[in-house]
Design a protein around this motif. Sequence first.
Motif, PDB file in Angstrom:
ATOM      1  N   GLY A  45       0.793  -1.221   0.000  1.00  0.00           N
ATOM      2  CA  GLY A  45       0.000   0.000   0.000  1.00  0.00           C
ATOM      3  C   GLY A  45       0.822   1.265   0.000  1.00  0.00           C
ATOM      4  N   LYS A  46       2.081   1.173  -0.413  1.00  0.00           N
ATOM      5  CA  LYS A  46       2.974   2.322  -0.413  1.00  0.00           C
ATOM      6  C   LYS A  46       3.002   2.998  -1.780  1.00  0.00           C
ATOM      7  N   PRO A  47       3.522   4.243  -1.868  1.00  0.00           N
ATOM      8  CA  PRO A  47       3.653   4.912  -3.163  1.00  0.00           C
ATOM      9  C   PRO A  47       4.573   4.138  -4.105  1.00  0.00           C
ATOM     10  N   LEU A  48       4.290   4.253  -5.390  1.00  0.00           N
ATOM     11  CA  LEU A  48       5.128   3.657  -6.429  1.00  0.00           C
ATOM     12  C   LEU A  48       5.907   4.785  -7.089  1.00  0.00           C
ATOM     13  N   PRO A  49       7.160   5.035  -6.658  1.00  0.00           N
ATOM     14  CA  PRO A  49       7.891   6.227  -7.098  1.00  0.00           C
ATOM     15  C   PRO A  49       8.380   6.118  -8.536  1.00  0.00           C
ATOM     16  N   ILE A  50       8.143   7.175  -9.293  1.00  0.00           N
ATOM     17  CA  ILE A  50       8.587   7.263 -10.689  1.00  0.00           C
ATOM     18  C   ILE A  50       9.454   8.501 -10.821  1.00  0.00           C
ATOM     19  N   TYR A  51      10.714   8.304 -11.237  1.00  0.00           N
ATOM     20  CA  TYR A  51      11.605   9.453 -11.412  1.00  0.00           C
ATOM     21  C   TYR A  51      11.134  10.353 -12.555  1.00  0.00           C
ATOM     22  N   GLY A  52      11.164  11.664 -12.316  1.00  0.00           N
ATOM     23  CA  GLY A  52      10.906  12.638 -13.379  1.00  0.00           C
ATOM     24  C   GLY A  52       9.559  12.424 -14.036  1.00  0.00           C
ATOM     25  N   ASP A  53       9.590  12.338 -15.389  1.00  0.00           N
ATOM     26  CA  ASP A  53       8.343  12.126 -16.129  1.00  0.00           C
ATOM     27  C   ASP A  53       8.089  10.652 -16.440  1.00  0.00           C
ATOM     28  N   GLY A  54       8.998   9.783 -16.019  1.00  0.00           N
ATOM     29  CA  GLY A  54       8.819   8.353 -16.250  1.00  0.00           C
ATOM     30  C   GLY A  54       9.077   7.905 -17.671  1.00  0.00           C
ATOM     31  N   GLN A  55       9.617   8.788 -18.499  1.00  0.00           N
ATOM     32  CA  GLN A  55       9.815   8.455 -19.913  1.00  0.00           C
ATOM     33  C   GLN A  55      11.223   7.938 -20.223  1.00  0.00           C
ATOM     34  N   GLN A  56      12.011   7.638 -19.205  1.00  0.00           N
ATOM     35  CA  GLN A  56      13.309   7.006 -19.436  1.00  0.00           C
ATOM     36  C   GLN A  56      13.072   5.616 -20.039  1.00  0.00           C
ATOM     37  N   VAL A  57      13.814   5.305 -21.072  1.00  0.00           N
ATOM     38  CA  VAL A  57      13.608   4.056 -21.812  1.00  0.00           C
ATOM     39  C   VAL A  57      14.717   3.065 -21.474  1.00  0.00           C
ATOM     40  N   ARG A  58      14.304   1.827 -21.207  1.00  0.00           N
ATOM     41  CA  ARG A  58      15.253   0.746 -20.951  1.00  0.00           C
ATOM     42  C   ARG A  58      14.854  -0.475 -21.771  1.00  0.00           C
ATOM     43  N   ASP A  59      15.863  -1.289 -22.066  1.00  0.00           N
ATOM     44  CA  ASP A  59      15.627  -2.571 -22.726  1.00  0.00           C
ATOM     45  C   ASP A  59      15.602  -3.638 -21.639  1.00  0.00           C
ATOM     46  N   TRP A  60      14.536  -4.423 -21.563  1.00  0.00           N
ATOM     47  CA  TRP A  60      14.318  -5.335 -20.438  1.00  0.00           C
ATOM     48  C   TRP A  60      14.592  -6.775 -20.842  1.00  0.00           C
ATOM     49  N   LEU A  61      15.356  -7.479 -19.988  1.00  0.00           N
ATOM     50  CA  LEU A  61      15.826  -8.836 -20.260  1.00  0.00           C
ATOM     51  C   LEU A  61      15.493  -9.736 -19.084  1.00  0.00           C
ATOM     52  N   TYR A  62      14.705 -10.787 -19.332  1.00  0.00           N
ATOM     53  CA  TYR A  62      14.366 -11.733 -18.268  1.00  0.00           C
ATOM     54  C   TYR A  62      15.616 -12.492 -17.865  1.00  0.00           C
ATOM     55  N   VAL A  63      15.834 -12.626 -16.564  1.00  0.00           N
ATOM     56  CA  VAL A  63      17.117 -13.113 -16.066  1.00  0.00           C
ATOM     57  C   VAL A  63      17.450 -14.524 -16.557  1.00  0.00           C
ATOM     58  N   GLU A  64      16.462 -15.396 -16.715  1.00  0.00           N
ATOM     59  CA  GLU A  64      16.754 -16.741 -17.203  1.00  0.00           C
ATOM     60  C   GLU A  64      17.254 -16.712 -18.648  1.00  0.00           C
ATOM     61  N   ASP A  65      16.752 -15.781 -19.451  1.00  0.00           N
ATOM     62  CA  ASP A  65      17.277 -15.616 -20.806  1.00  0.00           C
ATOM     63  C   ASP A  65      18.734 -15.163 -20.758  1.00  0.00           C
ATOM     64  N   HIS A  66      19.035 -14.269 -19.825  1.00  0.00           N
ATOM     65  CA  HIS A  66      20.422 -13.820 -19.674  1.00  0.00           C
ATOM     66  C   HIS A  66      21.327 -14.990 -19.296  1.00  0.00           C
ATOM     67  N   CYS A  67      20.866 -15.834 -18.388  1.00  0.00           N
ATOM     68  CA  CYS A  67      21.672 -16.990 -17.982  1.00  0.00           C
ATOM     69  C   CYS A  67      21.948 -17.913 -19.168  1.00  0.00           C
ATOM     70  N   ARG A  68      20.956 -18.125 -19.997  1.00  0.00           N
ATOM     71  CA  ARG A  68      21.168 -18.958 -21.187  1.00  0.00           C
ATOM     72  C   ARG A  68      22.177 -18.316 -22.129  1.00  0.00           C
ATOM     73  N   ALA A  69      22.137 -16.997 -22.237  1.00  0.00           N
ATOM     74  CA  ALA A  69      23.083 -16.297 -23.097  1.00  0.00           C
ATOM     75  C   ALA A  69      24.506 -16.458 -22.585  1.00  0.00           C
ATOM     76  N   ILE A  70      24.692 -16.334 -21.282  1.00  0.00           N
ATOM     77  CA  ILE A  70      26.029 -16.491 -20.709  1.00  0.00           C
ATOM     78  C   ILE A  70      26.544 -17.902 -20.953  1.00  0.00           C
ATOM     79  N   ARG A  71      25.690 -18.896 -20.753  1.00  0.00           N
ATOM     80  CA  ARG A  71      26.104 -20.270 -21.031  1.00  0.00           C
ATOM     81  C   ARG A  71      26.546 -20.437 -22.483  1.00  0.00           C
ATOM     82  N   ARG A  72      25.808 -19.814 -23.372  1.00  0.00           N
ATOM     83  CA  ARG A  72      26.132 -19.938 -24.791  1.00  0.00           C
ATOM     84  C   ARG A  72      27.440 -19.232 -25.141  1.00  0.00           C
ATOM     85  N   VAL A  73      27.669 -18.049 -24.584  1.00  0.00           N
ATOM     86  CA  VAL A  73      28.926 -17.336 -24.830  1.00  0.00           C
ATOM     87  C   VAL A  73      30.095 -18.126 -24.263  1.00  0.00           C
ATOM     88  N   LEU A  74      29.931 -18.687 -23.076  1.00  0.00           N
ATOM     89  CA  LEU A  74      30.990 -19.496 -22.485  1.00  0.00           C
ATOM     90  C   LEU A  74      31.309 -20.704 -23.356  1.00  0.00           C
TER      91      LEU A  74
END
Length: 362
Positions: free
Chosen positions: A209-238
């Motif tokens: 029930g707490k506030p959900l803080p958003i910096y500035g206007d909230g329009q900062q853009v990020r590319d989002w990667l599910y962690v299990e996909d990242h783990c598979r990528a690391i295995r493949r690079v290795l």
Amino acid sequence: MILVTGGAGFIGANFVLDWLAEIGEPVVNLDKLTYAGNRENLARLADDRRHCFVQGDIGDAALLDTLLATHRPRAIINFAAESHVDRSIRGPEAFIQTNIVGTFRLLDAVRDYWSGLEGTERGAFRFLHVSTDEVYGSLAPEAPAFTEQHRFEPNSPYSASKAASDHLVRAYHHTYGLPVLTTNCSNNYGPYQFPEKLIPLVITNALAGKPLPIYGDGQQVRDWLYVEDHCRAIRRVLEAGCPGETYNVGGWSERTNLDIVQQLCTLLDELRPRPDGRSYQEQLTFVADRPGHDRRYAIDATRIATELGWRPAETLASGLRKTVEWYLANPDWVAHVQSGAYRHWVREHYEASASGGGEGRY
């Protein structure tokens, strides 16, 4: 066996769990257990003899020498890092010590160890360094996504320390011949993420029930990667990456921070409705932006796709749903990590700050 550093943290723990489930090769797991390193992330491995946990610092050269001589790993995957932008702004020295000095000492110990290997052991050895897209700086709205050739332009003490560590890894390859691999990933999310980061922060604050803080206007853009996909990528690079090369790992999922928060609220409205029947979006709160906040990150993951055949298995929608379901199913884990050091950080950063918010490395 392999040696994993930082393997009790968010990405490191997910990697260790994934590695033992999919590969089964024994792991020596070295973690300092700072505020974000959590043995509970590895609870399911308590009786697994393939997992050897060692509490220690990558800056401890004597410990590194002992571990390498005793266990003789065929590969090292380095997750160990301070990784929170807001913390680096308030206290940069820890980032310099861990991300730069610690990486140097790890590389130096590994170079000595690798130099003593012979034949096929020496030829097959790899050192994989896990880094971030933040080393590349900030992108304009219509600029092409970061490729591996993009120059480094770090804008925070955190990203500058990671850029320095990337340069050290590259230098140890070109100077000494150490067979290194580097991955630069976009924003990870998923199970076991410490709730100072945007997605778990929103989930836990919403349910409380707490506030959900958003910096500035909230329009900062990020590319989002599910962690299990990242783990598979690391295995493949290795497995198949070319020594001395860098591979960008991204989710092909650019979204604004505001959009991410709204999607999380919609999922929570469905999966855990508020008692009053109203939407969690009513808890959104816009707060003053943080200093030097990068406007956009975006990863071009073409190289790892074309050369190594990796692509993310999860869409943003499926990954977010899995993440929300995991946090809803693991309230004890959330309660434990929200005590102690986390509460101290909340008091220091949120309550004592005029901005009232913090979204980590987004």
